[in-house]
Write an enzyme that holds these catalytic residues in place. Structure first.
Site, PDB file in Angstrom:
ATOM      1  N   SER A   1     -62.774 -36.156 -62.167  1.00 37.18           N
ATOM      2  CA  SER A   1     -61.835 -35.178 -61.632  1.00 37.18           C
ATOM      3  C   SER A   1     -61.188 -34.348 -62.751  1.00 37.18           C
ATOM      4  O   SER A   1     -61.879 -33.671 -63.496  1.00 37.18           O
ATOM      5  CB  SER A   1     -60.792 -35.889 -60.770  1.00 37.18           C
ATOM      6  OG  SER A   1     -60.151 -34.990 -59.907  1.00 37.18           O
TER       7      SER A   1
ATOM      8  N   ASP B   1     -64.489 -35.730 -54.892  1.00 34.35           N
ATOM      9  CA  ASP B   1     -63.768 -36.260 -56.057  1.00 34.35           C
ATOM     10  C   ASP B   1     -64.241 -37.662 -56.462  1.00 34.35           C
ATOM     11  O   ASP B   1     -64.250 -38.592 -55.660  1.00 34.35           O
ATOM     12  CB  ASP B   1     -62.278 -36.305 -55.711  1.00 34.35           C
ATOM     13  CG  ASP B   1     -61.381 -36.536 -56.910  1.00 34.35           C
ATOM     14  OD1 ASP B   1     -61.770 -37.309 -57.800  1.00 34.35           O
ATOM     15  OD2 ASP B   1     -60.295 -35.945 -56.944  1.00 34.35           O
TER      16      ASP B   1
END
Length: 278
Positions: free
Chosen positions: A47, A163
């Site tokens: 991320s 993510d």
């Protein structure tokens, strides 16, 4: 014939975790490691850690990355929001990808990076961890930062990705598989209970839909943090419990907390590297 008994130099790997705005603390950590001459031979990021890790892996100076983070005001942040028809997410994410591409100087391949780099995403259909280390760096980052529902899913090699914090918040095992002998892990996801215990938490307003989505992802990632850190030689954890996931306006404070945590870890890192290479 002379025999060379000298062992090859051990390789240092850096695992940078996810955490939205809190990921800006990675900049402070990198700045200190660079100043102290700590080598970084490979990087894996999830991320926010993927975005910052990629810039560093390309060879971008930490002072440049820091300046960019500090210059982002609310107008610049709003300009990065490209709303999408809410089929799989509210934000398309192309403007963020374009910005990173502008900083990098184009859509480069993983093979073009100065430091070996990989980023982590999650397959939304199978729940599998997906390590991206080939092809377009921008596509890899776009997949790794795709917080479910906030961002539309990213399509990569026929898979739909979100993510990486959902499966591997701090990718220690990834950098280990890349060949690291000594791993420095940076975790920017603080204990959930510490934020709840803070005086500010009691005065917080009722969360909106975006707060709920972000916090849900954070709580899920926190459950996986400890297992994901296993195998790290050094764990750096900046004090970020009182800073929210969306507090990009507190970039200076976030970077400073990264610096402080890294400075505290430097003696242990240097001892560890000395022992490893002796």
């Amino acid at each position: 014939m002379a025999i060379n008994n000298k062992s090859p130099k051990k390789k240092v790997g850096l695992a940078l975790g996810g955490g939205a705005a809190r990921g800006l603390a990675h900049i402070g950590v990198l700045e200190v490691l660079e100043k102290e001459g700590i080598p970084v031979d490979m990087i894996a990021g999830t991320s926010a850690g993927a975005a910052i890790g990629a810039l560093y892996a390309q060879g971008k100076d930490t002072s440049l990355i820091k300046r960019l983070a500090l210059e982002w005001g609310w107008r610049e942040r709003i300009a990065l929001v490209d709303l999408a028809l809410p089929k799989s997410g509210f934000i398309e994410g192309e403007k963020i990808k374009d910005l990173i591409g502008l900083i990098m100087g184009g859509d480069i391949n993983f093979s073009d990076l100065r430091i070996p780099f990989a980023c982590v995403a999650a397959d939304i259909n199978s729940g599998e961890e997906v390590v991206i280390n080939q092809g377009s760096v921008l596509e890899g980052i776009r997949a790794s930062i795709s917080i479910p529902v906030i961002f539309t899913v990213a399509k990569w090699q026929g898979r739909y990705l979100v993510d990486g914090g959902l499966v591997n918040p701090v990718p220690v095992n990834t950098v280990k598989k890349m060949g690291a002998d000594f791993i420095i892990a940076v975790n920017v996801i603080p204990d959930v209970t510490k934020r709840l215990q803070s005086p500010k938490a009691k005065a917080e307003k009722e969360p909106n839909i975006f707060n709920i989505i972000m916090q849900s992802s954070y709580i899920t990632a926190y459950q996986l943090v400890k297992p994901s850190l296993q195998g790290a030689n050094i764990i750096i954890e900046p004090q970020l419990a009182n800073i929210g996931l969306g507090d990009f306006r507190r970039a200076k404070e976030l970077i400073r907390q990264g610096e402080l945590a890294a400075e505290e870890a430097i003696p242990k890192i240097k001892r560890g590297l000395t022992n490893l290479n002796s």
